[in-house]
Design an enzyme around this catalytic site. Structure first.
Site, mmCIF file in Angstrom:
data_model
loop_
_atom_site.group_PDB
_atom_site.id
_atom_site.type_symbol
_atom_site.label_atom_id
_atom_site.label_comp_id
_atom_site.label_asym_id
_atom_site.label_seq_id
_atom_site.Cartn_x
_atom_site.Cartn_y
_atom_site.Cartn_z
ATOM 1 N N ASP A 21 3.021 9.450 1.029
ATOM 2 C CA ASP A 21 3.581 10.815 0.981
ATOM 3 C C ASP A 21 4.860 10.979 0.152
ATOM 4 O O ASP A 21 5.758 10.133 0.232
ATOM 5 C CB ASP A 21 3.994 11.260 2.390
ATOM 6 C CG ASP A 21 2.948 11.059 3.444
ATOM 7 O OD1 ASP A 21 1.834 10.639 3.120
ATOM 8 O OD2 ASP A 21 3.260 11.307 4.620
ATOM 9 N N GLU A 197 -0.041 16.672 10.421
ATOM 10 C CA GLU A 197 1.035 15.858 9.866
ATOM 11 C C GLU A 197 1.789 16.661 8.812
ATOM 12 O O GLU A 197 1.343 17.702 8.374
ATOM 13 C CB GLU A 197 0.454 14.598 9.184
ATOM 14 C CG GLU A 197 -0.391 13.732 10.103
ATOM 15 C CD GLU A 197 -0.884 12.447 9.436
ATOM 16 O OE1 GLU A 197 -0.670 11.371 10.017
ATOM 17 O OE2 GLU A 197 -1.490 12.512 8.353
HETATM 18 C C1 FRU Z 1 0.804 11.217 6.290
HETATM 19 C C2 FRU Z 1 1.439 10.165 7.192
HETATM 20 C C3 FRU Z 1 2.613 10.761 7.928
HETATM 21 C C4 FRU Z 1 3.455 9.566 8.230
HETATM 22 C C5 FRU Z 1 3.250 8.713 7.011
HETATM 23 C C6 FRU Z 1 3.295 7.242 7.272
HETATM 24 O O1 FRU Z 1 0.104 10.677 5.216
HETATM 25 O O2 FRU Z 1 0.466 9.663 8.076
HETATM 26 O O3 FRU Z 1 2.257 11.504 9.060
HETATM 27 O O4 FRU Z 1 4.807 9.897 8.432
HETATM 28 O O5 FRU Z 1 2.013 9.073 6.462
HETATM 29 O O6 FRU Z 1 3.312 6.504 6.085
#
Ligand code: FRU
Length: 497
Positions: A21, A197
């Site tokens: 992300d 998320e």
């Molecule tokens: C989204 C996610 C978030 C988390 C991160 C972990 O892709 O699952 O919810 O903070 O990636 O790398």
């Protein structure tokens, strides 16, 4: 032999190793900051850090040393960053403050802050973290997006949008340290077939009017239109405490119909009232298996956002940032080409770094029409339109390597109506992706592809009846600059460089 055949030329990738992300996106003093979920020691997901890069133009990037590393409270999950203009937290005037999730060794998630007084170059974690501890019964409790909410009468407060199971919780704070629970949103609204998320919340102008609406965007971990993870959004009101959906709870709005557009986040404090966001160009079901080599994970190109009035109501419109035009070279233009069934039009401009703008006249007698990209040796990625069903599609069943996942080689679709008989397509082709913006960016597709290096052909095709291409414009694109970590940086440089 090219060891990095899929390394994009104008999409952001980490110097080496794993990226997911975008995080901590904030503009300050002439620089767009991009932090990102980073596992510096491997090309698969692992203990998360925040990698870091800056850009003055959203196209060329300077890599910087890792900003946040795991510590005894946990590994560093996604979050956001703000500029504390009025020193509400007391860390210093114009401190850059990151708000992120700790994921502890026993999988408990809490929210924490860190600050930088030198334009994001070095970071100090707040001594009394976490600022929001793990609640007793919520396992998925993460990805804080923080913004300043102004009540319009000279007062305001910080707001945090946080994903909690399949809902968004809002918190408020005067100082980014003491947080109070406010409203919440979700609980069956929109798409709920997966964990929620990476929320984002921003106010967007409605094009051509003096009005605006609040937009709440939410990543959903599974069952998005192209399978796997994807981005949905809600349009409504925000009163500083909670979000109210303007649409019925069953309305589902998707930000992208390709397979690879996730965890999108907008830049805080962007200049000139711009609203720009960026997504991870990937999808969890196969993210750890895609066949890149020394690195794994790419960002999509930054997109400008606005709201457009359509027959169905307000919808998100997304266009590639205009700064990308600096990469254009070798323009070629055609008017009124007639493409006949069975005879592809080959424009004679080839490549794996292209921008294509096409205006297609749509007649309902055509059964299929469109553009084949990255054509060669039995391979092609097809951007097509089926006028009778009003379906725009991207077919990556023969796009190149796909054996790494049985969820990859598929056809992705979205309903699109021509505007005044014309379908407008704006396409970016890079070494391992295509991004498609249709009709003012009301419908977009972001897709990774892994073709052979020699698959660089472009063809326009028609089936059933001849199709007039009213206008076609193709540019070859130069590579953007991705400058390595400065030699004198505090850390030694990228691992495995
Ligand atoms: C989204 C996610 C978030 C988390 C991160 C972990 O892709 O699952 O919810 O903070 O990636 O790398």
């Amino acid at each position: 032999m090219n060891l990095e055949p899929f390394r994009p030329a104008f999409h952001f990738t980490p110097p080496t190793a794993w990226l997911n992300d975008p995080n901590g996106m904030v503009y300050y003093d002439g620089e767009y900051h991009l932090f990102y979920q980073y596992h510096p020691n491997d090309t698969v997901w692992g203990p998360m850090h925040w990698g870091h890069a800056v850009s003055t133009d959203l196209v060329n990037w300077q890599h910087l040393p890792i900003a946040l590393e795991p510590d005894e409270l946990g590994i560093i999950f996604s979050g956001s960053a703000v500029i504390d203009w009025h020193n509400t937290a007391g860390f210093g005037s114009e401190a850059m403050i990151a708000i992120y999730t700790y994921h502890s060794s026993d999988a408990r998630q809490s929210q924490a802050i860190a600050y930088s007084l030198d334009k994001g170059r070095t970071w100090i974690k707040y001594a009394d973290n976490p600022v929001i501890p793990t609640p007793p019964n919520i396992r998925d409790f993460r990805d804080p997006k923080v913004l300043w909410y102004s009540d319009g009468h000279g007062k305001g407060h910080w707001v945090m949008a946080l994903a909690a199971n399949s809902a968004i919780m809002f918190y408020t704070s005067p100082n980014l340290i003491a947080w109070q629970a406010a409203g919440s949103f979700g609980f069956g609204q929109g798409a709920t077939d997966g964990v929620w998320e990476t929320p984002d919340l921003f106010k967007l102008p409605i094009a051509g009017t003096a009005e605006s609406r609040w937009v709440l965007t939410v990543g959903i971990g599974d069952n998005a239109p192209a399978g796997g993870s994807g981005m949905q959004y809600f349009i409504g009101q925000f009163d500083g405490q909670t979000f109210i959906n303007d649409n019925p709870r069953t309305t589902v709005l998707w930000a992208d119909f390709g397979a690879d557009f996730y965890a999108a986040q907008s830049w805080s404090n962007a200049p000139d009232n711009r609203h720009i966001w960026l997504a991870w160009l990937n999808n969890w079901p196969y993210a750890n298996q895609i066949p890149s080599s020394t690195w794994r994970g790419t960002m999509a190109i930054p997109r400008e956002l606005r709201l457009l009035q359509t027959k169905e109501g307000l919808r998100l419109g997304q266009t590639a940032v205009p700064e990308l035009a600096q990469l254009r070279q070798n323009a070629q233009r055609w008017q009124n080409i007639v493409v006949t069934p069975g005879v592809a039009f080959v424009p004679g401009i080839t490549g794996d770094q292209l921008e294509i703008i096409a205006e297609l006249e749509i007649s309902t007698e055509a059964s299929n029409l469109g553009i084949r990209l990255r054509v060669g040796d039995g391979e092609a990625t097809v951007v097509g339109y089926a006028p009778r069903s009003g379906t725009l599609f991207v077919d990556r069943t023969k796009s190149g390597q796909s054996s790494f996942s049985d969820q990859f080689a598929r056809i992705h679709t979205a309903a699109v109506e021509p505007a005044d008989g014309i379908l407008m397509l704006h396409i970016f082709v890079d070494r391992s992706s295509i991004e498609l913006f249709a009709n003012e960016g009301l419908i977009t597709f972001s897709e990774q592809i892994f073709p052979g290096e020699a698959s660089v052909g472009v063809e326009l095709f028609a089936e059933g009846t001849a199709v007039t291409v009213r206008h076609l414009e193709i540019y070859q694109l130069r590579a953007a600059q991705f400058r390595p970590w400065p030699a004198n940086a505090a850390s030694e440089g990228p691992p495995h460089a």
